[in-house]
Design an enzyme around this catalytic site. Structure first.
Site, short mmCIF file in Angstrom:
data_model
loop_
_atom_site.label_atom_id
_atom_site.label_comp_id
_atom_site.label_asym_id
_atom_site.label_seq_id
_atom_site.Cartn_x
_atom_site.Cartn_y
_atom_site.Cartn_z
N HIS A 137 0.80 -1.24 0.00
CA HIS A 137 0.00 0.00 0.00
C HIS A 137 0.83 1.28 0.00
O HIS A 137 0.30 2.36 -0.30
CB HIS A 137 -0.94 0.04 1.22
CG HIS A 137 -2.01 -0.99 1.20
ND1 HIS A 137 -2.88 -1.15 0.13
CD2 HIS A 137 -2.37 -1.92 2.12
CE1 HIS A 137 -3.72 -2.14 0.40
NE2 HIS A 137 -3.43 -2.62 1.59
N ASP A 173 -3.95 -10.47 -1.91
CA ASP A 173 -4.42 -9.87 -0.67
C ASP A 173 -5.88 -9.45 -0.82
O ASP A 173 -6.31 -9.06 -1.90
CB ASP A 173 -3.56 -8.64 -0.35
CG ASP A 173 -3.65 -8.18 1.08
OD1 ASP A 173 -4.70 -7.62 1.46
OD2 ASP A 173 -2.67 -8.34 1.83
N ASP A 262 -5.71 -12.57 4.05
CA ASP A 262 -6.82 -11.97 4.78
C ASP A 262 -8.17 -12.11 4.07
O ASP A 262 -9.14 -11.48 4.47
CB ASP A 262 -6.52 -10.50 5.09
CG ASP A 262 -5.81 -9.77 3.97
OD1 ASP A 262 -5.65 -10.34 2.88
OD2 ASP A 262 -5.39 -8.62 4.19
#
Length: 392
Positions: A137, A173, A262
């Site tokens: 990110h 992700d 996740d």
């Protein structure tokens, strides 16, 4: 398939730690390595010890001003002027607060991802896994989403400049791989593929199918945003269908993949309802693509994953078992209920806040099906069609 793989790891990487209550907890690295050792799947000779990235490598992606800010805010007691300016660098938020030793800890993580690229591109290893990495990110001049430096972007830029290769970046992700995407949005030699929960409901809010790259890089950005409560079958259908067509069009020389885990039903920070099955199947599919297009060259990084007890060690363990072609990965085909090592369970259960799973895979037959399964699947298929609009 050649099973020559290196595991890049140093327990010092647990120093990347924002505070005691932050969900990003690198203790998951220790749990994963210990699980693999207990399973007899991580011999010492497979482990490579990384060194920190030098500033020149960081500056290939990050601005000099940002690196200076990170350094200044890494002091035990940063100057008041830097603390006042921390906001403009994204380093004063609840998600990404500055912490003492931040620059050193993050540069060490970048160094691990650079080593992974070098090990693969120089032929020392066919595959390289760096679970400490995957901080996808961070932007060139701003930290975000638990990420200070973007080790994935730095490693990709290094692979381009040093070895002259075309890179397919695969981000699994549950959060969109925005920092890597924007770093290479106009670059025709880097294709970024991200499958994630739709940004309508989840950080960072980007990653729609209309984000396809710009200029010479148009068509080299591919996003697959899926509906909340997506389950294994729909996730894997979209992943395989879109990624296979992406790879066929781009024809990479190197695959760099990010393996945030996740999207699991137990993860507390998202709304996807997948099981450990996707964390067995996605690495298997990427492995095949690496041999089909890249002569096996495959660098894999970690990423998100916030149930550090029940999910991360198993998901990342399965990734390494696939990369190293360990017999356990094949044994799971015959014994889906294969138990985790008893020694690992005995060592960590007393410290876990709840019961640890006892098997590598989840007993999904006992899980309650998600409501609206058919509607979610159909919406995801429509998204898949949009994502492949410009793919052969």
């Amino acid at each position: 398939m050649n099973a020559k793989a290196t595991f890049i790891y140093n327990e010092k990487q647990t120093a990347y730690r924002f505070n005691d209550t932050h969900p990003f907890n690198q203790q998951r690295l220790v749990l994963t390595a210990d699980l693999l050792r207990a399973a007899g799947a991580l011999p010492e000779e497979a482990i490579s010890d990384p060194v920190s990235a030098d500033e020149a490598k960081l500056l290939a992606v990050h601005s000099a001003e940002y690196v200076a800010a990170v350094k200044a805010l890494s002091e035990a007691s940063p100057a008041e002027d830097w603390l006042r300016r921390a906001e403009q660098y994204g380093l004063d938020t609840e998600d990404t607060p500055c912490f003492p030793g931040m620059h050193e800890a993050t540069a060490a993580i970048v160094g691990g991802s650079l080593l992974a690229v070098d090990e693969v591109m120089t032929g020392k290893a066919l595959h390289a896994l760096h679970l400490g990495g995957g901080l996808h990110h961070a932007m060139p001049s701003k930290g975000a989403g638990f990420c200070v430096y973007n080790d994935a972007a730095v490693a990709i830029e290094h692979a381009k400049r040093t070895y002259g290769v075309r890179i397919l970046y695969i981000d699994t992700d549950v959060h969109h791989g925005d920092g890597v995407q924007w770093s290479f949005y106009t670059d025709p030699d880097v294709c970024t593929f991200s499958i994630h929960e739709t940004g309508k409901y989840l950080f960072p809010g980007t990653g729609g199918v209309a984000e396809r790259g710009a200029g010479e890089g148009f068509g080299t950005t591919v996003n697959v945003p899926l509906e909340p409560y997506t389950e294994d079958e729909s996730w894997l259908e979209c992943f395989k269908d879109v990624l296979s067509r992406t790879a066929a069009q781009f024809k990479p020389d190197l695959i760099v993949s990010q393996h945030g885990c996740d999207a699991h039903a137990f993860d507390p920070l998202a709304h996807i309802h997948c099981s450990m099955e996707i964390y067995r199947e996605m690495p298997r599919f990427i492995h095949r693509l690496a041999h089909q297009y890249c002569k096996g060259r495959w660098v894999a990084l970690g990423g998100g994953g916030y149930d550090i007890w029940r999910v991360v060690p198993r998901a990342w363990g399965l990734l390494w078992l696939e990369m190293s072609d360990h017999p356990i990965i094949r044994e799971l085909e015959l014994q889906p209920g294969l138990r985790l090592p008893e020694a690992w369970l005995a060592r960590w259960q007393p410290r876990s806040p709840g019961p640890l799973p006892e098997t590598w895979l989840d007993p999904v037959d006992a899980w309650e099906p998600m409501p609206r399964r058919r509607e979610i699947t159909e919406k995801n298929r429509h998204t898949k069609e949009l994502a492949t609009l410009y793919l052969p």
